[in-house]
Scaffold this motif. Structure first.
Motif, mmCIF file in Angstrom:
data_model
loop_
_atom_site.group_PDB
_atom_site.id
_atom_site.type_symbol
_atom_site.label_atom_id
_atom_site.label_comp_id
_atom_site.label_asym_id
_atom_site.label_seq_id
_atom_site.Cartn_x
_atom_site.Cartn_y
_atom_site.Cartn_z
ATOM 1 N N LEU A 189 39.073 41.023 17.127
ATOM 2 C CA LEU A 189 39.177 39.881 16.214
ATOM 3 C C LEU A 189 38.379 40.082 14.930
ATOM 4 O O LEU A 189 38.426 39.249 14.015
ATOM 5 C CB LEU A 189 38.693 38.598 16.907
ATOM 6 C CG LEU A 189 39.353 38.265 18.238
ATOM 7 C CD1 LEU A 189 38.836 36.927 18.768
ATOM 8 C CD2 LEU A 189 40.869 38.219 18.095
ATOM 9 N N ASP A 190 37.598 41.165 14.870
ATOM 10 C CA ASP A 190 36.741 41.391 13.693
ATOM 11 C C ASP A 190 37.409 42.233 12.608
ATOM 12 O O ASP A 190 36.878 42.330 11.500
ATOM 13 C CB ASP A 190 35.430 42.074 14.123
ATOM 14 C CG ASP A 190 34.622 41.147 15.021
ATOM 15 O OD1 ASP A 190 34.552 39.945 14.704
ATOM 16 O OD2 ASP A 190 34.092 41.617 16.053
ATOM 17 N N ALA A 191 38.527 42.854 12.946
ATOM 18 C CA ALA A 191 39.211 43.687 11.940
ATOM 19 C C ALA A 191 39.618 42.808 10.756
ATOM 20 O O ALA A 191 39.912 41.619 10.922
ATOM 21 C CB ALA A 191 40.446 44.333 12.558
ATOM 22 N N LYS A 192 39.611 43.431 9.559
ATOM 23 C CA LYS A 192 39.970 42.681 8.345
ATOM 24 C C LYS A 192 41.142 43.362 7.652
ATOM 25 O O LYS A 192 41.187 44.597 7.576
ATOM 26 C CB LYS A 192 38.774 42.635 7.396
ATOM 27 C CG LYS A 192 37.634 41.784 7.932
ATOM 28 C CD LYS A 192 36.454 41.828 6.993
ATOM 29 C CE LYS A 192 36.129 40.440 6.487
ATOM 30 N NZ LYS A 192 35.049 40.465 5.496
ATOM 31 N N ARG A 193 42.048 42.537 7.169
ATOM 32 C CA ARG A 193 43.223 43.070 6.487
ATOM 33 C C ARG A 193 43.472 42.318 5.177
ATOM 34 O O ARG A 193 43.110 41.152 5.022
ATOM 35 C CB ARG A 193 44.478 42.926 7.362
ATOM 36 C CG ARG A 193 44.515 43.839 8.584
ATOM 37 C CD ARG A 193 44.702 45.293 8.186
ATOM 38 N NE ARG A 193 44.796 46.171 9.342
ATOM 39 C CZ ARG A 193 43.742 46.704 9.978
ATOM 40 N NH1 ARG A 193 42.507 46.434 9.582
ATOM 41 N NH2 ARG A 193 43.919 47.510 11.015
ATOM 42 N N THR A 239 47.011 42.236 -2.258
ATOM 43 C CA THR A 239 46.552 40.988 -2.910
ATOM 44 C C THR A 239 45.160 41.138 -3.509
ATOM 45 O O THR A 239 44.765 40.367 -4.376
ATOM 46 C CB THR A 239 46.486 39.812 -1.912
ATOM 47 O OG1 THR A 239 45.418 40.066 -0.973
ATOM 48 C CG2 THR A 239 47.796 39.621 -1.169
ATOM 49 N N GLY A 240 44.350 42.104 -2.961
ATOM 50 C CA GLY A 240 42.972 42.240 -3.429
ATOM 51 C C GLY A 240 42.009 41.306 -2.698
ATOM 52 O O GLY A 240 40.854 41.154 -3.107
ATOM 53 N N GLN A 241 42.490 40.667 -1.618
ATOM 54 C CA GLN A 241 41.595 39.832 -0.791
ATOM 55 C C GLN A 241 41.648 40.353 0.633
ATOM 56 O O GLN A 241 42.691 40.838 1.065
ATOM 57 C CB GLN A 241 42.102 38.397 -0.738
ATOM 58 C CG GLN A 241 41.995 37.662 -2.046
ATOM 59 C CD GLN A 241 42.487 36.222 -1.880
ATOM 60 O OE1 GLN A 241 42.686 35.731 -0.772
ATOM 61 N NE2 GLN A 241 42.694 35.562 -3.000
ATOM 62 N N THR A 242 40.547 40.204 1.348
ATOM 63 C CA THR A 242 40.590 40.617 2.758
ATOM 64 C C THR A 242 40.035 39.515 3.657
ATOM 65 O O THR A 242 39.133 38.773 3.255
ATOM 66 C CB THR A 242 39.841 41.957 2.981
ATOM 67 O OG1 THR A 242 40.172 42.461 4.268
ATOM 68 C CG2 THR A 242 38.333 41.829 2.867
ATOM 69 N N HIS A 243 40.638 39.395 4.849
ATOM 70 C CA HIS A 243 40.225 38.364 5.805
ATOM 71 C C HIS A 243 40.295 38.926 7.215
ATOM 72 O O HIS A 243 41.136 39.775 7.506
ATOM 73 C CB HIS A 243 41.156 37.148 5.700
ATOM 74 C CG HIS A 243 41.064 36.453 4.381
ATOM 75 N ND1 HIS A 243 40.081 35.538 4.081
ATOM 76 C CD2 HIS A 243 41.814 36.573 3.262
ATOM 77 C CE1 HIS A 243 40.230 35.108 2.839
ATOM 78 N NE2 HIS A 243 41.270 35.727 2.316
ATOM 79 N N SER A 244 39.438 38.380 8.082
ATOM 80 C CA SER A 244 39.428 38.871 9.469
ATOM 81 C C SER A 244 40.471 38.119 10.301
ATOM 82 O O SER A 244 40.977 37.064 9.898
ATOM 83 C CB SER A 244 38.041 38.676 10.084
ATOM 84 O OG SER A 244 37.772 37.293 10.185
#
Ligand code: NAP
Ligand code: F7E
Length: 352
Positions: free
Chosen positions: A221-225, A253-258
């Motif tokens: 669940l910690d991976a970020k994309r 997009t230039g944004q990352t979220h977990s």
């Protein structure tokens, strides 16, 4: 009228791209592979009965990336102006279970397509798009990742796509083929395959809401994309082939979220409350080697293609939840629909 050939037309991107090219006036040909069950759900609304009707502009053909003769004969018969090579065993986790199949379809399949063009003497007539991927960056060597960032793939899928990326570049340099690599970061939609993490979550939530399931079982669940919206990404594929010169572009997009952030947004939007009550970690979904965090720098595409994504992370979550709730006949909160209406008043795709 321009003709396009799309491999992987029954997939998420292939189905959107077919619709996009039809909206641009193309005659579109898609390659599907034989399966024991129907595998055309994403394109049924554009197939209808037009196959035999005069004036039909969408056609599909049987073929396979592991069958060179099928690719050669299709290209020879159709003589497309543009080929979009989207077919692949695209699941990273599954590529650890079927590394040989994945390499054959994703790496050698791309070579087979390029060789078909070359052997038919069509290198100066056909433009070629290769579905390259942010998975090439793997264990990232630089943040954010751009076209100049060195690659370090972390899965058989990533390694196979690395070969496909370089062989595409090589055919551009060796045979002057107009060939582009689109290095696309993760992009999602209501048509995303059900086993990719975003769709697994939004579909899981719809099933919980409908009383069909109690839990969602996930891996790391910690991976970020860096997650974007698929219809916007397929537009960039076409844009690349309309340039003066063939080149490679990062699309992101230039944004990352977990994954945790995705869960938080998704559960908040549907009013189910704390996601931790519904999610369990199952080690089956961990990967032998993981890609921890990806974030793309698409300044080159912004500058040269004028490509600017409109859908941000929170919008994407809402669009996907609305689509999955609707599929089960559950009342939708509707914010996702509103975002789509506002941001795409002339949208060219017919279903989400
Ligand atoms: P997808 O939904 O998994 O679609 C893959 C397509 O390839 C399907 O039409 C599938 O057919 C077809 N296919 C698989 N193996 C084949 C074979 N041996 N011969 C012929 N067709 C075959 O993937 P997607 O998300 O649309 O992605 C499209 C392409 O972009 C893929 O190459 C993927 O690796 C790449 N990519 C995706 C992303 C992303 O975030 N979505 C990002 C970067 C790159 P069936 O329908 O019969 O399975
Ligand atoms: O995983 C984690 C998982 O499978 C994203 C493909 O389209 O994008 C896609 O590859 C992350 C990973 O996408 C689950 O470990 C946790 O860190 O949705 P995914 P991906 O591996 O990034 C790239 C750009 C492509 O090119 C590929 O073709 O989520 N994760 N729990 C999980 N992932 C899955 N699938 N399932 C889980 O239960």
């Amino acid at each position: 009228m321009k003709k396009a050939l799309i491999s992987g037309v029954s997939g998420q991107d292939g189905s959107y791209l077919a619709e996009f090219l039809l909206s641009k006036g193309y005659e579109v040909h898609g390659i599907i592979r034989r399966a024991s069950t129907f595998n055309t759900a994403r394109i049924d609304h554009i197939i209808v009965d037009e196959q035999h009707e005069p004036g039909a502009k969408f056609f599909f053909h049987y073929g396979d990336m592991n069958d060179a003769t099928s690719l050669i004969s299709l290209i020879q018969k159709i003589l497309p102006d543009e080929i979009f090579n989207l077919a692949a065993q695209s699941h990273v986790r599954v590529s650890f279970d079927t590394p040989e199949y994945t390499s054959n379809a994703d790496a050698l399949g791309t070579l087979r397509m390029l060789e078909a063009i070359r052997l038919l003497g069509l290198s100066d007539k056909i433009k070629f798009y290769q579905a390259s991927t942010s998975e090439l960056y793997g264990r990232v060597q630089e943040t954010p990742q751009s076209e100049k960032t060195p690659f370090y793939p972390r899965s058989p899928y990533g390694v196979a796509k690395l070969y496909a990326h370089w062989v595409t570049k090589n055919y551009r340099e060796a045979y002057n083929l107009f060939a582009c690599n689109g290095i696309l970061f993760n992009h999602e939609s209501g048509r995303r395959g059900e086993t990719f993490v975003t769709r697994k979550i939004t579909r899981g939530i719809a099933q919980i809401k409908a009383g069909l399931e109690k839990k969602i079982y996930l891996g790391n669940l910690d991976a970020k994309r860096d997650w974007g919206y698929a219809p916007e990404y397929v537009e960039s594929m076409w844009q690349m082939l309309q340039q003066e010169k063939a080149d490679d572009y990062v699309i992101a997009t230039g944004q990352t979220h977990s994954i945790k952030e995705f869960l938080e947004e998704a559960f908040k939007y549907t009013g189910l409350g704390d996601w931790q009550k519904y999610v369990e970690v199952d080690p089956r979904y961990f990967r032998p080697s993981e890609v921890d965090v990806l974030i793309g720098d698409s300044s080159k595409a912004k500058e040269e293609l004028n490509w600017n994504p409109k859908i941000e992370f929170k919008d994407l979550v809402k669009i996907m939840i609305d689509a999955d709730l609707r599929k089960l006949g559950i009342e939708v909160p509707g914010e996702g629909d509103k975002i789509l209406q506002e941001k795409f008043p002339n949208k060219w795709w017919q279903k989400d």
